[in-house]
Structures are given as C-alpha cells and as structure tokens.
Design an enzyme around this catalytic site. Structure first.
Site, PDB file in Angstrom:
ATOM      1  N   GLY A 416       0.640  -1.335   0.064  1.00 52.67           N
ATOM      2  CA  GLY A 416       0.043  -0.138   0.051  1.00 52.67           C
ATOM      3  C   GLY A 416       0.917   1.271   0.202  1.00 52.67           C
ATOM      4  O   GLY A 416       2.089   0.988   0.005  1.00 52.67           O
ATOM      5  N   PRO A 417       0.378   2.409  -0.193  1.00 58.48           N
ATOM      6  CA  PRO A 417       0.845   3.703  -0.337  1.00 58.48           C
ATOM      7  C   PRO A 417       1.598   4.039   1.171  1.00 58.48           C
ATOM      8  O   PRO A 417       1.117   3.443   2.219  1.00 58.48           O
ATOM      9  CB  PRO A 417      -0.065   4.682  -0.674  1.00 58.48           C
ATOM     10  CG  PRO A 417      -1.290   4.087  -0.338  1.00 58.48           C
ATOM     11  CD  PRO A 417      -1.256   2.503  -0.391  1.00 58.48           C
ATOM     12  N   VAL A 420      -0.240   4.629   5.268  1.00 56.87           N
ATOM     13  CA  VAL A 420      -1.397   3.980   5.791  1.00 56.87           C
ATOM     14  C   VAL A 420      -1.164   2.843   6.905  1.00 56.87           C
ATOM     15  O   VAL A 420      -2.346   2.390   7.406  1.00 56.87           O
ATOM     16  CB  VAL A 420      -2.066   3.218   4.647  1.00 56.87           C
ATOM     17  CG1 VAL A 420      -2.107   4.030   3.062  1.00 56.87           C
ATOM     18  CG2 VAL A 420      -0.789   2.028   4.053  1.00 56.87           C
ATOM     19  N   GLY A 421      -0.201   2.770   7.626  1.00 52.03           N
ATOM     20  CA  GLY A 421       0.123   2.301   8.876  1.00 52.03           C
ATOM     21  C   GLY A 421       0.533   0.544   8.487  1.00 52.03           C
ATOM     22  O   GLY A 421       0.307  -0.171   9.555  1.00 52.03           O
ATOM     23  N   LYS A 422       1.297   0.470   7.453  1.00 47.50           N
ATOM     24  CA  LYS A 422       1.771  -0.941   7.328  1.00 47.50           C
ATOM     25  C   LYS A 422       2.860  -1.352   8.427  1.00 47.50           C
ATOM     26  O   LYS A 422       2.831  -2.663   9.060  1.00 47.50           O
ATOM     27  CB  LYS A 422       2.546  -1.056   5.901  1.00 47.50           C
ATOM     28  CG  LYS A 422       1.346  -0.543   4.911  1.00 47.50           C
ATOM     29  CD  LYS A 422       2.159  -0.995   3.526  1.00 47.50           C
ATOM     30  CE  LYS A 422       3.363   0.022   3.314  1.00 47.50           C
ATOM     31  NZ  LYS A 422       3.235   1.282   3.311  1.00 47.50           N
ATOM     32  N   THR A 423       3.978  -0.256   8.787  1.00 51.90           N
ATOM     33  CA  THR A 423       4.874  -0.601   9.783  1.00 51.90           C
ATOM     34  C   THR A 423       4.254  -0.930  11.144  1.00 51.90           C
ATOM     35  O   THR A 423       4.490  -1.642  11.898  1.00 51.90           O
ATOM     36  CB  THR A 423       6.040   0.389   9.619  1.00 51.90           C
ATOM     37  OG1 THR A 423       6.537   0.589   8.355  1.00 51.90           O
ATOM     38  CG2 THR A 423       7.026  -0.022  10.626  1.00 51.90           C
ATOM     39  N   SER A 739      -3.237   1.227 -17.856  1.00 46.39           N
ATOM     40  CA  SER A 739      -4.608   1.676 -17.427  1.00 46.39           C
ATOM     41  C   SER A 739      -4.929   2.737 -18.056  1.00 46.39           C
ATOM     42  O   SER A 739      -6.192   2.981 -17.894  1.00 46.39           O
ATOM     43  CB  SER A 739      -4.709   1.496 -16.111  1.00 46.39           C
ATOM     44  OG  SER A 739      -3.928   2.434 -15.308  1.00 46.39           O
ATOM     45  N   LYS A 782      -7.736   4.000  -6.843  1.00 45.73           N
ATOM     46  CA  LYS A 782      -8.054   4.698  -7.872  1.00 45.73           C
ATOM     47  C   LYS A 782      -9.503   5.581  -7.510  1.00 45.73           C
ATOM     48  O   LYS A 782      -9.750   6.600  -7.980  1.00 45.73           O
ATOM     49  CB  LYS A 782      -8.100   4.205  -9.497  1.00 45.73           C
ATOM     50  CG  LYS A 782      -6.843   3.723  -9.730  1.00 45.73           C
ATOM     51  CD  LYS A 782      -7.017   2.954 -11.329  1.00 45.73           C
ATOM     52  CE  LYS A 782      -5.225   2.463 -11.608  1.00 45.73           C
ATOM     53  NZ  LYS A 782      -5.423   1.810 -12.793  1.00 45.73           N
TER      54      LYS A 782
END
Length: 868
Positions: A416-417, A420-423, A739, A782
C-alpha cells in the site's frame, strides 16, 4: 666449651658429620617411612636443636668391613637409593623402624637398607623388598616430638639377604656382602675417561648440577666409586638407580650410565635449542604474553574466571543451550579447538565469539501465543481503524494455531502507499499475539551478507540481520517485519532478494543456514510480515512465497476517525498539552484533510496536527490559560493559506480532454490527458515524460480510432492534413502504466469527432487493438482519488466488477460506476452526443467526391470552427 645455644645457631650439614673426602649422596623427596630426608644438606639442626628430644652418635666411619654371621636389622626404604661410600639423609616415621634405629645405635651395629617393591606399602615383609641393597652405618640421629627420626647413614657395600631371621619387632636377617671385582682393563679405563668427559658436559648443561660434582668425580679412586657417585646424582627414575645398584661389574655399570648420561645430554641440548629459538622469535609476542599473564593475575585477584574455568563454563552453557544435535556437535568440536588455542592468537577471539553466538541463540525458547481471539481482536481494533482484511487474516492464523499448535508461521506482504500504517501494524500484530517484535529495514540493501551473514574467515564477520534480531528478541518465534521489500537492491556483492527466498519459504526456512553459524536454524516458527509500496519491483519468485494483502488509502471519513482516535491524542501528549487545553473541531480536521494534505495515508495530516499543537504549546508556555478551540479560522491563521489544491475538474465538457485514474506508490491519482490537432501531415507527438508502456497505449489508441473510423463516424483522412499531439500535464513527474489506454482512445476520438467529453467523468482501463477493455489493478486507490477529486462518474472494465467487494460503502455511494467491456461502450458513455458534431455530420461519400477547391474551404472552415 660449646653450649647448646651455640649449637642451635648453626645447622648441621652432612659434610660436617663425615670425613671431608667422603662423597655425599643426593636426597630424594620425603615420604612416610624410611625415606630421603628433606633438603640436600641433611639433618635440619644440630644436636640439641629446638624440637629434638635427643641425639646419638655412632662410632667412627667403617668402610668395607666383613659382615658377621649374626643377624642385623633390615630397614625398608623408598624414594632413595643408598650407594656404598656415600652419605645420605633418611627419615623414618614408623615406630618399628624408629626402634630399629635406636637398637642399631645402642649396639653399634650396621643396618641393611633395601628398596621396597611397592612404595605405597606400609608394613613391608620379606617378599616386598628388592634382592640387592646396601649396608650402612648410622652417623647421626635426631628425634622430634611427633615421633619422626631423622638420621644420616653412610653406605658400606652391596649386600643381599641369605636368610630372614625375625620379623618382629622389625625385620632382621643374615646378610651377605657382594664383593666388587677389581677391573683394571683397558675397556674399564676407556669407560672411565669417557664418563668423565660426558659428566663435564652434563654439568655445564644441567641447571640442577654444579661443578663440585665434576671435581668429586675426578678425585674418585676406583671406577666403581665413580659410577656410584655419578649414578646417585643423575636425574633418573628410582628403578634405574636400583638397576645401577644391582650391576656388580663397574664396566657394565658405566656402560649403562653412559647411555643414561647421553640421553640426558640430548634432552638438555634440545631444550636449550628450543629455548634459544623461542627467545629469538618471541619479540613482541613475549611482551604481549607477559602483559596477558599480568592481566590474568589481575583477573584472578578480582575473582574472574581463569582459562580452564572459562572453558568449563562454556561447556556447561553449550550442554544447557538446547541446541539440536547438528549444532551441538559443531559447538563441541569448536570448543575442543578453542581449548587448545593460545589466548594471544587472533583466532582465539574469533572462536570465542562464535561459541557465544551458538550459546546465546534461543534454540528452544518460544514465547507463548495469546490464543484468546476476542482479546486479540480488541487489541487490533484499539491500535488501528479499518484494515478489516488484515485483522481477519491475523485472527484466522490465531484460530488455526489454537487448533494446531505446530502450524508454520505465515508470510504476509502488506502492500500500500506510504502512511497507511503498514509498519505500525506489525507491532500491533505482535502485541495481539503476545510475541516479541523485531523490524528490519530492507530499503537500499545490496549486500547478500546482510541476510545470510558473513563467512567466519572475514575480519569482523557477523551473522545476518535475521539471526541478529532473533538473538536480540530472545525467542525463536518472534514477529519479524521486513520493511520496504520492494526497495531491495542488487549489485556485484549479491542479490539480497534471492537470499530472502530461503527465509520466506515455509518449505525451506526450517533449515535456514546462516553463513556465519554454518548450522541450520529453524525459522518456521517465526511470523514474517513484509511491506511494500508497489509489487512491480518485487521479483516474481519472491512474490510467489508471500500472501499479499493490499492496504489502500483512507477515505475522508476514515481519516477523520483516525485523527480523532489516534493522531490528535498522540500529538497533544507529545507536545506537553492536555485535553483540557486544546480541542479540535471536526470542520477544522476536515479542512486539514482537504486543503493542507493530499495523500492516501496519514503522515502529512499528523504533521499538520503536530504543527498546530506546537504553536499552541508555545502560547501555553507563554502564559495562556484559556482552553483553545481549533476551528477553520485558527487553522488558516496558524498554518497560513491552503497549500494543497485538488485537481480542477471542469464542470463543462471539453473536446480532447479526459480525466484518467492512475495508481502510484503514493496511492491513486487523477491524470489529465489532453489531445489536440494542428495542420500537418500525419505527425504524432507525445509529451509529459511518459514511460514506454504509456507511449504504447497512446499509439494503440490512435491506431484503434483510425482503423475504426467508419464505425466511430470519424473522417479517415483527418490525419492526412493534421498532426496530433497528446500531452499529459505534470511533465516533471514520470508516468507509466497500461491503464490509461481507454482514456487515450477517448481523447483521440473526441478530437477527431469534435464531440466534447462529459463533465466530471474519469476512466481507467487497458486497451487492445480489437477494442476490448482489459482489467486493471489498484481499483480502490483509483476510486479514492476520484472521490477526493469530486468526480461523479467513473468508467471501469467489466472484469473489475468483482473487485467492488473491497471498496468502502462510502465510496460506492459517492460515485456512479459504469462498467464497459469494449471501447465502443466507453465512447457511448463518455462522449456528449447532445451537441453538434463538427466533423462527423458530413457524409463520408460527399467528402470523398468534393472538388479540391471545396476540400480546402472545408478544411479552412474546420480550422475556424476549432479555433472558435
């Protein structure tokens, strides 16, 4: 007259008790019974010395007298041999032997001295003695309070026992003197001279002999006395000395002595050679050794472990470490090598460090999983808002773990960007499961040794980061987060992403082998969580071993909820404020989201909140006591004018201008694709720093429109007199991806037909030359971008209809989603056909049959129409 006090002041020496020319025998170590007395100088004190209870003196020295037929005392001795004509100090502690000495002194008789066969035996009988001994006279005797008797004895001649007469109170027997034959042969003379030469060499080499021995040897009258003198002083075993006593013929005795002397000389010469070489080679090593010995002494004084104790301690730790058999065998072998190493060698420290790593690794230490699913769900919900799919996967793992405890750890990949809270999600996962947490940043890593470790042959070698973190956590089942796996590099030093294959493969990592340890370590219990912004740069083989979970950006409502629940309380606390000092209104937070940030994540939003808190903290520190209410006006006052503007979507449809949706590492974005025409001849220009894939999409779109001009109502000869230019604004930003295909085709079709594109409409989808619309990825990102840009309608590929399951309800309600499978369908939904068509209204046949002059006028009319 000499007093007792005068006698005590000068210790008695053997040479004081015998004639000056009488040789003195050496003294052997003391043992219980009749043994050699301590000290080479004989008795410890003079007659009447302190501690002595009495003293007696024998008559004059006797030499070589014939033994009578009457029985004489027999004294068993050990540890010393008495030779004829030599004086030796002896000690007895046994009461029977002490009585033997007393009786011999009172009767003035000689004694027979025989070496014991077993030196440990205390009550020796006739069978426990050697057959050949020596007769002797007691010269001086001292008795001590503890019952010990010390005396000097002079040997007389070699003897053997004919018959034992009595066993009590001590051994007595009839003794026979062994006559020594006179040997004046040339052979004996040669042996004698050779022996004197070798004795001289021996005296020079042996540190335990002095020059007086050589002088005494020269002055001996016979070869027998010379052999006995040298044999008594030679550093040989007691059995060899007994053998010399049993050799009757002087020539044979000297022959055997020469063999022993030559062997001793060789040993001494080799020792001196080794010592000389070592002294030449020591140099700095000797200095270092001395310093290390001093350090050892200091450590010993401080109570630190010495080398042997350290090795024993290491051995205990190895056995208690719980290593598997393979690692245990390697550790034991390394410990054996370590025990033989010199502490001053460079290999010593390397081996010690290696053993420490093997011992300190948690081979069988595991933290207990918290398998309470409700508690784990509450912990996840408390730390993170949303992220439903990730939370469900963690709870599923805990449920399976509860039913099957030996379940292997999953390999999750959060994509994800940024922001966003991945870590932070990794820490929440570890906390909800009750496991230790470790984080490794892989961004920019280029050396394979960072994962697999260095070989121990390199200076400063260490295990890889995986083993290091497992040792640091102290358990073999932590949660390890591998951050930024999409940013791993590769160069001549290796490919870390390839090294990660073994780490992240559940079918291989139970025997993971670090280059430093060189023994397998089980990683199957570890729960690995990897993060990435995009998957395109992750190798396919590595991607195949991970379970990908996508984390898209947040909606405005989600951002508002996260800000109120997490970000604002956190920043208030970190900036020294309290809830009673500051309050954020909802419209102020929404203004921050809309006008000061433009992101999929929350990092910039948190920075803006922190900036407001810092400015208010400054006022509070300056004396402000009232509670501050943060509204829209205060936000603009503290942060200044809005710094972020959303894409300006026109409310009026334009010809050749399309809004396309793109997916980037920072989330979804809205791109504008502009197409225009100018007089020319089939020219085609692309600008906007487009990647190869996007350029190919533009060319495919142009080819499709031209090849289907009749179906689309487009003038097929339009390109004959015009150049087409397609531009994507924000030219400084690289753009790529397939796309944008249908957006390119729509822009070209709008340009060629002169029909405007409907207002507030966006699209995404890949194009084929047959006019099919292929599915795309990053749908949620998107749609979030379209939502933030206030777009009303989004055209999507039909095959992406199934992906609506993951789209938030808020997004689906705010957008009108149109699904198309062909470009014709896209153009029907995108082009505004309600207005006049500048080009497609003309019949195709009339256009082809028009005179050339009318064609030119028509072209000029079209130019005028486009300009207007």
């Amino acid at each position: 007259m000499t007093t007792t006090k005068d006698k005590m002041s000068k210790p008695i020496k053997p040479e004081d008790l015998v004639a000056p020319d009488t040789p003195v025998a050496p003294v052997a170590p003391v043992a219980p019974g009749a043994t050699g007395a301590p000290g080479a100088t004989g008795a410890p004190g003079a007659t009447g010395a302190a501690g002595a209870t009495g003293a007696s003196s024998a008559g004059p020295t006797v030499s070589g007298a014939e033994l009578s037929d009457s029985a004489i005392p027999i004294l068993p001795i050990k540890g010393v041999i008495v030779y004829p004509y030599l004086v030796a100090p002896l000690v007895v502690t046994d009461q029977r032997q002490s009585r033997l000495i007393d009786d011999a002194l009172m009767k003035g008789s000689r004694i027979g001295m025989f070496l014991q066969l077993d030196p440990e035996e205390t009550n020796v009988g006739p069978d426990g003695l050697h057959k050949v001994g020596c007769s002797g006279n007691i010269l001086k005797m001292l008795r001590f309070p503890d019952g010990t008797v010390r005396f000097l004895v002079q040997g007389l001649s070699r003897i053997r026992v004919n018959k034992f007469v009595d066993l009590e109170p001590y051994l007595t027997g009839e003794l026979e003197e062994i006559p020594e034959p006179e040997d004046n042969s040339v052979e004996t003379e040669a042996y004698q001279r050779n022996m004197l030469e070798r004795v001289k060499v021996l005296v020079e080499l042996a540190p335990y002999l002095n020059e007086e021995l050589y002088i005494s040897a020269i002055n001996q009258e016979t070869s027998s006395k010379l052999a006995d003198l040298v044999g008594s002083n030679l550093n040989v075993s007691i059995d060899e000395k007994q053998r010399l006593l049993e050799l009757i013929y002087p020539a044979r005795r000297m022959e055997h002595l020469l063999t022993l002397i030559n062997k001793e000389i060789e040993v001494l010469e080799l020792s001196r050679k080794i010592q000389t070489q070592a002294s030449e080679e020591l140099g700095k090593t000797q200095r270092d050794y001395i310093l290390r010995e001093q350090i050892k002494a200091i450590r010993k004084e401080l109570g630190d472990l010495d080398d042997r104790e350290e090795i024993d301690e290491l051995e205990k730790k190895i056995e208690a470490s719980g290593m598997p058999e393979v690692a245990l065998a390697v550790a034991r072998k390394e410990l054996e090598r370590f025990a033989r190493m010199n502490p001053s060698s460079a290999e010593y420290t390397v081996s010690h460090t290696y053993l420490d790593w093997l011992i300190e690794l948690p081979w069988n230490i595991s933290s207990t999983d918290s398998l309470d699913l409700r508690k784990a769900k509450r912990a996840l919900d408390k730390d993170h808002h949303g992220l439903k799919k990730v939370k469900e996967r963690i709870l599923e793992f805990l449920a399976v773990r509860k039913l099957k405890p030996d379940q292997k750890g999953p390999i999750l990949c959060l994509v994800g960007p940024s922001g966003v809270g991945k870590t932070s999600l990794g820490r929440s996962v570890a906390r909800s499961m009750g496991r230790k947490f470790a984080r490794l940043s892989l961004g920019g890593m280029r050396d394979e040794a960072e994962i697999r470790g260095h070989r121990r042959t390199y200076i400063g070698s260490m295990p890889g980061r995986i083993i290091q973190e497992i040792k640091r956590t102290g358990t073999n089942n932590p949660v390890i987060m591998l951050d930024e796996i999409d940013k791993v590099g590769a160069d001549f030093r290796g490919d870390p992403s390839s090294a990660l294959l073994e780490v992240l493969d559940p079918e291989q990592n139970f025997t993971f082998s670090d280059h430093y340890l060189d023994v397998p370590f089980d990683l199957s219990k570890v729960m690995f969580i990897t993060t990435a912004n995009i998957l395109d740069t992750v190798p396919a083989a590595l991607r195949d071993r991970m379970e990908v979970i996508r984390l898209s950006g947040y909606t405005d409502i989600e951002k508002m909820a996260i800000a109120k629940r997490h970000l604002i309380p956190k920043q208030i606390t970190e900036n020294g404020l309290s809830a009673s000092r500051i309050k954020f209104k909802d419209e102020a937070v929404m203004r921050l989201i809309h006008s000061y940030t433009n992101e999929a994540g929350l990092r910039n939003l948190e920075r803006e909140i922190s900036s407001i808190c810092r400015k208010i903290a400054r006022k509070v520190a300056g004396g402000l006591k009232a509670k501050t209410s943060v509204d829209i006006k205060l936000v603009e006052k503290l942060l200044g004018p809005a710094r972020r503007t959303r894409p300006q979507i026109s409310n009026v449809g334009q010809i050749g201008v399309v809004s396309a949706l793109a997916y980037t590492a920072a989330g979804g974005e809205v791109l504008f694709i502009e197409a225009t025409a100018m007089p020319g001849k089939k020219g085609f220009t692309l600008t906007g720093q487009l990647g190869e894939v996007m350029q190919e999409s533009a060319k495919a779109a142009l080819s499709y429109v031209r090849s289907n001009s009749e179906a689309l109502g487009v003038d097929p000869h339009f390109m004959d007199t015009h150049d087409v230019h397609i531009h994507v604004p924000a030219g400084a930003t690289p753009k790529d991806g397939p796309s944008a295909g249908i957006a390119m085709a729509t822009a070209v079709a709008s340009l060629f037909t002169g029909q405007p594109i409907k207002a507030r409409i966006a699209m995404t989808g890949e194009l084929t030359l047959r006019g099919e619309v292929l599915p795309i990825g990053g749908l949620k990102e998107k749609l979030l971008a379209a939502h933030h840009a206030e777009i009303k309608t989004v055209i999507l590929p039909e095959e992406n209809r199934k992906d609506l399951y993951d789209i938030p309800t808020e997004i689906k309600k705010s957008l009108r989603l149109v699904f198309c499978s062909t470009v014709v369908d896209v153009l029907k939904k995108a082009l505004d056909t309600s207005g006049p068509r500048a080009r497609s209204k003309r019949p195709r046949k009339k256009t082809s049959t028009r005179p050339a002059s009318r064609k030119k006028k028509a072209v000029s009319g079209r130019k005028t129409s486009r300009k207007n």
